[in-house]
Design a protein around this motif. Sequence first.
Motif, PDB file in Angstrom:
ATOM      1  N   VAL A  13      -1.085  45.877 -12.100  1.00 32.70           N
ATOM      2  CA  VAL A  13      -0.196  44.533 -11.612  1.00 32.70           C
ATOM      3  C   VAL A  13      -1.459  43.525 -11.740  1.00 32.70           C
ATOM      4  O   VAL A  13      -1.321  42.387 -12.477  1.00 32.70           O
ATOM      5  N   TYR A  14      -2.577  43.818 -11.468  1.00 25.75           N
ATOM      6  CA  TYR A  14      -3.896  43.268 -11.887  1.00 25.75           C
ATOM      7  C   TYR A  14      -4.597  42.700 -13.106  1.00 25.75           C
ATOM      8  O   TYR A  14      -4.752  42.049 -13.431  1.00 25.75           O
ATOM      9  N   ALA A  15      -4.046  44.111 -14.065  1.00 20.19           N
ATOM     10  CA  ALA A  15      -3.788  43.818 -15.400  1.00 20.19           C
ATOM     11  C   ALA A  15      -3.194  42.789 -16.153  1.00 20.19           C
ATOM     12  O   ALA A  15      -4.007  41.889 -16.853  1.00 20.19           O
ATOM     13  N   ALA A  16      -2.429  42.816 -16.289  1.00 21.80           N
ATOM     14  CA  ALA A  16      -1.378  41.431 -16.408  1.00 21.80           C
ATOM     15  C   ALA A  16      -1.097  39.994 -16.253  1.00 21.80           C
ATOM     16  O   ALA A  16      -1.183  39.071 -16.416  1.00 21.80           O
ATOM     17  N   ARG A  17      -2.620  40.076 -14.531  1.00 24.87           N
ATOM     18  CA  ARG A  17      -2.931  39.172 -14.531  1.00 24.87           C
ATOM     19  C   ARG A  17      -4.590  38.480 -15.049  1.00 24.87           C
ATOM     20  O   ARG A  17      -5.077  38.753 -15.503  1.00 24.87           O
ATOM     21  N   PRO A  18      -3.826  37.057 -15.842  1.00 25.53           N
ATOM     22  CA  PRO A  18      -5.808  36.502 -16.242  1.00 25.53           C
ATOM     23  C   PRO A  18      -6.251  36.561 -14.867  1.00 25.53           C
ATOM     24  O   PRO A  18      -6.595  36.179 -14.003  1.00 25.53           O
ATOM     25  N   ALA A  19      -7.538  36.795 -15.160  1.00 24.86           N
ATOM     26  CA  ALA A  19      -8.769  36.950 -14.372  1.00 24.86           C
ATOM     27  C   ALA A  19      -8.788  35.729 -13.968  1.00 24.86           C
ATOM     28  O   ALA A  19      -8.782  34.132 -14.866  1.00 24.86           O
ATOM     29  N   ALA A  20      -9.014  35.684 -12.309  1.00 20.66           N
ATOM     30  CA  ALA A  20      -9.497  33.542 -11.810  1.00 20.66           C
ATOM     31  C   ALA A  20     -11.037  34.372 -11.894  1.00 20.66           C
ATOM     32  O   ALA A  20     -11.748  34.771 -11.619  1.00 20.66           O
ATOM     33  N   GLY A  21     -10.933  32.717 -11.938  1.00 16.26           N
ATOM     34  CA  GLY A  21     -12.253  32.315 -12.519  1.00 16.26           C
ATOM     35  C   GLY A  21     -13.248  31.947 -11.158  1.00 16.26           C
ATOM     36  O   GLY A  21     -14.402  32.358 -10.718  1.00 16.26           O
ATOM     37  N   ASP A  22     -12.378  31.096 -10.101  1.00 13.83           N
ATOM     38  CA  ASP A  22     -12.715  31.064  -8.770  1.00 13.83           C
ATOM     39  C   ASP A  22     -11.619  30.534  -8.164  1.00 13.83           C
ATOM     40  O   ASP A  22     -10.629  30.275  -7.571  1.00 13.83           O
ATOM     41  N   PRO A  23     -11.199  32.061  -7.706  1.00 12.29           N
ATOM     42  CA  PRO A  23     -10.263  31.848  -6.314  1.00 12.29           C
ATOM     43  C   PRO A  23     -10.393  31.734  -5.470  1.00 12.29           C
ATOM     44  O   PRO A  23     -11.577  31.694  -4.370  1.00 12.29           O
ATOM     45  N   ARG A  24      -9.249  31.245  -4.895  1.00 10.00           N
ATOM     46  CA  ARG A  24      -9.315  30.721  -3.894  1.00 10.00           C
ATOM     47  C   ARG A  24      -8.846  31.647  -2.098  1.00 10.00           C
ATOM     48  O   ARG A  24      -8.657  32.655  -2.783  1.00 10.00           O
ATOM     49  N   PRO A  25      -9.658  31.684  -1.226  1.00 13.17           N
ATOM     50  CA  PRO A  25      -9.614  32.208   0.142  1.00 13.17           C
ATOM     51  C   PRO A  25      -7.664  32.020   0.650  1.00 13.17           C
ATOM     52  O   PRO A  25      -7.795  31.281   0.726  1.00 13.17           O
ATOM     53  N   ASN A  26      -7.013  33.176   1.342  1.00 11.78           N
ATOM     54  CA  ASN A  26      -6.546  32.248   1.822  1.00 11.78           C
ATOM     55  C   ASN A  26      -6.482  31.933   3.134  1.00 11.78           C
ATOM     56  O   ASN A  26      -7.364  32.155   3.660  1.00 11.78           O
ATOM     57  N   ALA A  27      -5.575  30.910   2.901  1.00  9.60           N
ATOM     58  CA  ALA A  27      -5.953  29.989   4.143  1.00  9.60           C
ATOM     59  C   ALA A  27      -6.303  30.145   5.759  1.00  9.60           C
ATOM     60  O   ALA A  27      -6.517  30.217   7.025  1.00  9.60           O
ATOM     61  N   ARG A  28      -5.386  31.548   5.686  1.00 11.32           N
ATOM     62  CA  ARG A  28      -5.175  32.358   7.404  1.00 11.32           C
ATOM     63  C   ARG A  28      -6.268  32.770   7.509  1.00 11.32           C
ATOM     64  O   ARG A  28      -7.562  32.927   9.055  1.00 11.32           O
ATOM     65  N   LEU A  29      -7.312  33.084   6.949  1.00 11.14           N
ATOM     66  CA  LEU A  29      -9.123  33.353   6.569  1.00 11.14           C
ATOM     67  C   LEU A  29      -9.623  32.209   7.347  1.00 11.14           C
ATOM     68  O   LEU A  29     -10.702  32.243   7.964  1.00 11.14           O
ATOM     69  N   THR A  30      -9.622  31.157   6.343  1.00 12.66           N
ATOM     70  CA  THR A  30     -11.023  30.195   6.650  1.00 12.66           C
ATOM     71  C   THR A  30     -10.219  29.175   8.189  1.00 12.66           C
ATOM     72  O   THR A  30     -11.329  29.444   8.589  1.00 12.66           O
ATOM     73  N   CYS A  46      -8.479  43.560  -1.220  1.00 12.77           N
ATOM     74  CA  CYS A  46      -9.446  42.203  -1.845  1.00 12.77           C
ATOM     75  C   CYS A  46      -8.997  41.948  -3.294  1.00 12.77           C
ATOM     76  O   CYS A  46      -8.769  40.418  -3.128  1.00 12.77           O
ATOM     77  N   GLY A  47      -7.944  42.242  -3.701  1.00  8.87           N
ATOM     78  CA  GLY A  47      -7.198  41.953  -4.531  1.00  8.87           C
ATOM     79  C   GLY A  47      -8.116  41.035  -5.830  1.00  8.87           C
ATOM     80  O   GLY A  47      -9.038  41.364  -6.220  1.00  8.87           O
ATOM     81  N   ASP A  48      -8.004  39.381  -6.242  1.00  9.96           N
ATOM     82  CA  ASP A  48      -8.922  38.751  -6.816  1.00  9.96           C
ATOM     83  C   ASP A  48      -9.833  38.151  -6.292  1.00  9.96           C
ATOM     84  O   ASP A  48     -10.534  38.267  -7.321  1.00  9.96           O
ATOM     85  N   GLY A  49      -9.883  38.427  -5.282  1.00  6.35           N
ATOM     86  CA  GLY A  49     -11.655  38.114  -4.844  1.00  6.35           C
ATOM     87  C   GLY A  49     -12.145  37.485  -3.989  1.00  6.35           C
ATOM     88  O   GLY A  49     -13.072  36.929  -3.673  1.00  6.35           O
ATOM     89  N   GLY A  50     -10.569  36.170  -3.435  1.00  6.80           N
ATOM     90  CA  GLY A  50     -11.449  35.117  -2.494  1.00  6.80           C
ATOM     91  C   GLY A  50     -11.613  34.687  -1.259  1.00  6.80           C
ATOM     92  O   GLY A  50     -12.495  33.900  -1.174  1.00  6.80           O
ATOM     93  N   ASP A  51     -11.399  35.717  -1.110  1.00 10.27           N
ATOM     94  CA  ASP A  51     -11.675  35.987   0.519  1.00 10.27           C
ATOM     95  C   ASP A  51     -13.098  36.511   0.634  1.00 10.27           C
ATOM     96  O   ASP A  51     -14.075  35.825   1.759  1.00 10.27           O
ATOM     97  N   ALA A  52     -13.390  37.795  -0.091  1.00  5.78           N
ATOM     98  CA  ALA A  52     -14.778  37.686  -0.569  1.00  5.78           C
ATOM     99  C   ALA A  52     -15.389  37.085  -0.736  1.00  5.78           C
ATOM    100  O   ALA A  52     -16.516  37.142   0.124  1.00  5.78           O
ATOM    101  N   LEU A  53     -15.368  36.779  -1.916  1.00  4.75           N
ATOM    102  CA  LEU A  53     -16.342  35.332  -2.547  1.00  4.75           C
ATOM    103  C   LEU A  53     -16.553  34.155  -0.542  1.00  4.75           C
ATOM    104  O   LEU A  53     -17.467  34.178  -0.913  1.00  4.75           O
ATOM    105  N   TRP A  54     -15.172  33.641  -0.447  1.00  4.88           N
ATOM    106  CA  TRP A  54     -15.800  32.574   0.343  1.00  4.88           C
ATOM    107  C   TRP A  54     -16.245  33.264   1.391  1.00  4.88           C
ATOM    108  O   TRP A  54     -17.331  32.627   2.168  1.00  4.88           O
TER     109      TRP A  54
END
Length: 208
Positions: A13-30, A46-54
């Motif tokens: 699933v993840y290999a089929a996606r382009p790597a996100a350079g700046d993934p966004r956090p989930n709105a419910r987290l923020t 953690c998936g694409d990592g938007g939550d962890a990075l934020w």
Amino acid sequence: MSSTDAFSFWDGVYAARPAAGDPRPNARLTETVTGLPPGDALDLGCGDGGDALWLAGQGWHVTAVDISAVAVERLAALARSHDLGDHVVTVRHDVHKSFPPRRFDLICAHYLHTPFALDRATVLRSAAHALRPGGRLLVVDHGSTAPWSWNQGPDTRYPSPQEVAAGIELDPGTWTVERADAPRRIATGPGGRTAEVTDHVLLIRRTA
């Protein structure tokens, strides 16, 4: 299906996606975490990592786990590229079989759904027990099917936040449900496609 099948599926699933350079956090987290004092956080799936990075950008020390090696390796590289490597630790982990042996101030589980066997109630119960007093467990589930979802089954049922809370079977003298609702939002999927979706949001706080 075996854990090996699950590893292979999610790596695909993840290999089929382009790597996100700046993934966004989930709105419910923020909306939930903004204003909280930073501490130790666990990002389950953690998936694409938007939550962890934020979270790391807000000063949290984040342990980010996912069953996909592709996901955790990408996130580790992203954390370094954002100068957040000291705040993000990535681990490939099958929470169906074990749980990170630490205590946390925040644990978030966004869309922890899978076509493979997963005793979610046990995983979420383990998460609640891994909270420090005053810590919060944020569980955000799909409440509807997005057009780009891997799960397009017509008979798919999404348990309510209240049902999820009841299934975890936590002692109300130790844990308090602070939020259990089903807000809607406009989501953006692959290729910029948008759709209105429902989130099932459950927020539990450890009080003792």
